[in-house]
Structure formats: C-alpha cells, structure tokens
Design a protein around this motif. Structure first.
Motif, mmCIF file in Angstrom:
data_model
loop_
_atom_site.group_PDB
_atom_site.id
_atom_site.type_symbol
_atom_site.label_atom_id
_atom_site.label_comp_id
_atom_site.label_asym_id
_atom_site.label_seq_id
_atom_site.Cartn_x
_atom_site.Cartn_y
_atom_site.Cartn_z
ATOM 1 N N CYS A 192 30.677 29.649 45.482
ATOM 2 C CA CYS A 192 30.685 29.491 46.940
ATOM 3 C C CYS A 192 30.236 30.815 47.571
ATOM 4 N N CYS A 199 26.390 24.174 45.962
ATOM 5 C CA CYS A 199 27.136 22.968 46.354
ATOM 6 C C CYS A 199 26.829 21.770 45.462
ATOM 7 N N CYS A 202 29.059 21.791 42.583
ATOM 8 C CA CYS A 202 30.406 22.306 42.871
ATOM 9 C C CYS A 202 31.489 21.255 42.589
ATOM 10 N N CYS A 208 35.233 19.129 49.989
ATOM 11 C CA CYS A 208 34.860 20.246 50.870
ATOM 12 C C CYS A 208 34.348 19.707 52.214
#
Ligand code: SF4
Length: 361
Positions: A192, A199, A202, A208
């Motif tokens: 991050c 992303c 991730c 998120c």
C-alpha cells in the motif's frame, strides 16, 4: 483475531520482507535504534548505518557513555540531527534512571526524549508483546485507505480516529503482536505504497473502501506543501598550515550540534540567478575581525555550492583564508583540526564533501 490481523499475518508469511538487520529483534535497544533511524530516512540508507552504529555502540550503556561528538560523527549524513541528540540523551536517562532497562509499556516509553507514540508502540509490541498498534506514516496511509478516511490525516481528529481504528484490529493474543507489527510495517512499505499501490494483487481489495469507491488516488488527502525557499550564506574555510578551523553549531537549528565552518547569517535569495553575496569580516560575528580582516580581503572565493533541505535550498559560497598560525579561540566553540584527519568530527554532509574535494585538489 480480527480478520484484518489474520489476513495480514498470513500475507506476511508469504510476502513479508526479509534480510533487514533489525528484523526479528527482541532487544529494545536495537528496535529503538532502527525505529529512530528509519524516521525520514530510506531503508536502503539505514541498513549499513544501523550495523555501523550497533558495532560501535552495541548496548544502551555504550551509547550513554559515548561523547556527544562521537555520536554526532556516527550520525553525520543521516540528517535530522535532533534524532541523534535525543538518542544520546535518552540512552543516558535509561542508564541513570532505569538501570539500563527500557520501560516495557508504550505509555512510559513515550515519555522519553525523541520517542513518539508509534515508536513506543513498536518497542512495546516487538519486545514485550504489548497489544498496541504502531501508527507511522505507512500504517496511517494503509488504514486511511482501508477505512476510507477522507480528511487530512495530519489533523488531530483524523489522527485520533486512526489510532482508535488501529487499536481495534490488533490481534487478541499478545504472542502475535511482534509478527503483526512487522507485517503492518512491511505491507505499508511494499504494497500500500504512496504512489501506485499494488491494489490488483492486494489481500484487502474486497474490503478496502478506497479501492471499492475508486478513491485510492485521493486518500490520503494531499495537502499542498509550503513553497521551498532559497537562501544564501558564506562560509570561511580558514587554513593554518595543515589545520582548518571548525565551529560548533548551536544545539538547536539546522545541523545542530555538528561542527561546520564559521558561517554568515542566511539571507533570502531569488530562486534563479544566484549572485555572490557582498560580505565582509563584520558578518562573522564570533570571529576576531581585526586579526582576519587582511586575510579576508585577499582570500579566494569559490563558486556557490548548493545543498537541498526539505523546505529550503541553501547556496553557500566558501572563502578560503590562509593564515600563518592557528588563532586562540574559545575551545568550547572552536576547534583547529588537521584537515586530512577531521573524519572523527560530526560534520554536515556538504562540508564533508567539500573537504573531500579540497583534499583531492
Ligand atoms: S486495495 Fe490498494 S489501497 Fe486498498 S489496502 Fe490494498 S493496496 Fe492499499
């Protein structure tokens, strides 16, 4: 354990960083040192400097017993010198007041000079398993995105909000705290990231809020930085045979506590078209003007050098004065040091560089 904590620990098992010399440490002295060094300094720079520091001062007692000059010399080049002064002061307090043992609670640790709440939490969670979250810049960014915090995270209310959120998701078992803390650090630093976070791969993608609402670029909120000022000064490189004169800078301020050349006050300058300053010996208030006046008039003035600070660009011109004999000056403020042996002094990086260049002329 919270979902967040278990996901993060699992991620760490597969993808966490390895090979950093301070990882896996339970010795509070070493954790503390790495945390302080890593503030405002890149991991790649800290790696070697940390080992150098530990080799020179292996324990908090060694650091407490060192001279301020030795500590500053070892810190030279890492910048933000208040950190080194606080480190030294703090080591003395730990030895004198706590018999060389670090307090175990973050609340107590953060009463010590230079130890903020996040550093205190890192020491307490890594070394003593306290269930308290770190909240450095990387973790703040991660949590701001994860929870979709859209305010300026430097503001007290947002900061407080993130502390509460961070504390809410720590593992239930104290035994998991060291690995969780390391995982938080690694994730913020490698996944991050401030620009182009990873992303798409991730593990928090589904939860998120910034990702789900397509706000990753907007969180954390970027507040316009203050404009960078340009300043100018002149420094005197006063040489007597093979010795040069160094002046100890005041403890507070730029390069505080380091040795440098006598310097005129900084003057604001235009950003472009830097012209040499028109100064005289009267601009060097701590030096005996009459004794140096004629050498100053004959001295060689070098082209300005540039040094970049976070909020300022400094252009400093160096004037080389040659005199017959070292002058008698107060020893607590001035030192005549052999030019090719000034390595042991804590010198600001551009002064160290100038001396290197000078010796190669
Ligand atoms: S999805 Fe992107 S913004 Fe959200 S936590 Fe993961 S890396 Fe950070």
């Amino acid at each position: 354990m919270s979902n967040f904590a278990s996901t993060l620990i699992q991620w760490h098992g597969e993808h966490g960083r390895s090979g950093l010399p301070w990882q896996g440490q339970k010795d509070p002295y070493r954790v503390w040192l790495s945390e302080i060094m890593l503030q405002q300094t890149q991991v790649s720079t800290v790696k070697d400097r940390y080992i150098e520091f530990i080799n020179r001062f292996p324990t908090v007692d060694d650091l407490a017993n060192a001279s301020a000059d030795d500590v500053m010399a070892l810190w030279a080049g890492l910048g933000y010198y208040t950190r080194a002064r606080n480190l030294h002061t703090c080591a003395k307090i730990i030895v004198e007041k706590f018999a060389g043992k670090f307090p175990q609670q973050a609340e107590e640790l953060c009463q010590l000079p230079g130890i903020g709440m996040s550093t205190a939490a890192a020491i307490a969670s890594f070394c003593f398993g306290e269930k308290i979250s770190i909240l450095d810049a990387n973790v703040k960014r991660l949590l701001a995105r994860y929870y979709g915090v859209e305010q300026d995270i430097k503001k007290t209310t947002a900061h407080q909000d993130l502390w509460e959120k961070a504390q809410h998701i720590v593992p239930k078992q104290a035994v998991d705290m060291p690995i969780y803390t390391q995982a938080l650090m690694d994730f913020g630093a490698t996944v991050c990231t401030p620009k182009n976070p990873h992303c798409t791969s991730c593990v928090f993608q589904k939860k998120c809020i910034a990702f789900r609402e397509n706000k990753v670029k907007d969180i954390p909120l970027r507040v316009k930085k203050a404009t960078i000022k340009t300043v100018q000064s002149e420094m005197l490189f006063i040489v007597a045979k093979d010795h040069a004169l160094f002046e100890l800078r005041p403890a507070k301020g730029i390069w505080g506590g380091l040795w440098s050349f006598p310097e005129s006050a900084w003057q604001d300058s235009p950003h472009q078209n830097i012209q040499p300053l028109q100064l005289s010996m009267d601009d060097f208030i701590n030096l005996p003007k009459q004794l140096l006046k004629s050498s100053y008039a004959k001295a060689r003035l070098l082209a300005p050098r540039k040094h970049v600070f976070t909020h300022r660009n400094l252009y400093f011109q160096i004037r080389i004065l040659t005199i017959e004999q070292p002058l008698e000056l107060p020893k607590d403020q001035f030192a005549w040091v052999k030019i090719d042996a000034c390595e042991h002094l804590g010198l600001p990086t551009p002064i160290r560089q100038f001396i290197k260049d000078y010796l190669q002329i």
